[in-house]
Design an enzyme around this catalytic site. Sequence first.
Site, PDB file in Angstrom:
ATOM      1  CD  GLU A  22      -3.900  -5.911   1.680  1.00 18.55           C
ATOM      2  OE1 GLU A  22      -4.754  -5.351   2.411  1.00 18.55           O
ATOM      3  OE2 GLU A  22      -2.685  -5.704   1.780  1.00 18.55           O
ATOM      4  CD  GLU A  73      -3.161  -1.079   1.999  1.00 14.52           C
ATOM      5  OE1 GLU A  73      -3.094  -0.308   2.970  1.00 14.52           O
ATOM      6  OE2 GLU A  73      -4.166  -1.792   1.757  1.00 14.52           O
TER       7      GLU A  73
END
Length: 418
Positions: A318, A201
Amino acid sequence: MRNWGLLLLVLFLFDQHEKNIQVSADNEFIESNGVHFMLNGSYYYANGFNAYWLMVVASDPSQRNKISSVFQEAVSNGLTLSRTWAFSDGGSQSLQFSPGVYNEQMFQGLDFVIYEAGRYGIKLILSLVNNYNDFGGKNQYVNWARDQGQTISSDDDFFTNSLVKGFYKNHINTVLNRRNSITGISYKDDYTIMAWELMNEARCTSDPSGNTLQAWITEMASYVKSVDTKHLLEVGLEGFYGESAPTDKQFNLTVKLGTDFIANNQIPSIDFATIHLYPDQWMPGSDEETQQAFSDNWINTHIQDTQTILQKPLLVTEFGWKKTGFDTKTREKLLGTVYSDIYLSASCGGVAAGSMFWQLLAEGLDSYRDGYEVVFNESRTTDSLISEQSQKLIGIRDMYARRRHKKENETMNNEVGC
């Protein structure tokens, strides 16, 4: 004597079977070809899972049975791809104690994870550093630089400070050149690994223009490829848009993270695009219908942009919804949204190649529960959803394989929109 010989032969074959679980699915590197992944000459689709804890648990040899257990349960439900951490910077359970100083016990834990994944025919995506402070992340890197006299203004100096970038490049080099203590194979030569991920991320909030992160990705992607030309590479993006797609910034939910889904993934050394999805985190307080609609739009917008602009494969690396505040039926409905959108794209020859829910646990790992976990046998309907998606993606792969075998498949891209 003949009976003893037959018995020995049977025992030998059984031993080889145990050592080579799913070998046929695991004897080549996964490659990208246009908007598709390829493995063994066939299109590759994956239903998968996240399990960030694998290395840490495996670093204790007495706990390695939990790794085997979760892989066994994954395979029994058709899951063939796992994403996990190849980092732990500073702290009590470090892979990297300090710049260039590594914990051999932790590295042997990662060795076992890769070895055991290979036995079960599970491919791995290995992430190389965290955006967040968990497991050290970029905060630990800039603190190491501070300790060496560098003037650091924020964690985002991770992306620009030359000493910090040198620390990170050294970590890349160390991990990719690591020789597995069990198999004797260097990580960069191991086809159990599907891809490297630059950062979990990745975000650079200090530069909303996206220029800082774009430059860092370009530099680090080039460096990874200079060390390892065999594996695929992705950034680790959540999917938030930047200046290259101003009309799509409406999906960013007003956040300014310095990322640019289009520009970041257009970098030539980046082989495929990724997105994440957490509507409960991103839209706190909104009702199920609103989250459902957002999820559907989020996935399909990225599928369309990846198809028409990036022309690379796409993985949802994810996604999840916490059990808190939702009953199982609602959670499964949202799970089904992701699976349905991916299946529709894949069945039409599109870019969506699979997804990886957050997160899979085995029994005995209660300390890793975070509300998002899936533990097989706790909900039969959840288990069925996951298994059915696995079978659907296998069906798509086999369908395309039959078409190619009969030479009836024109370019798959022409089938988009079926």
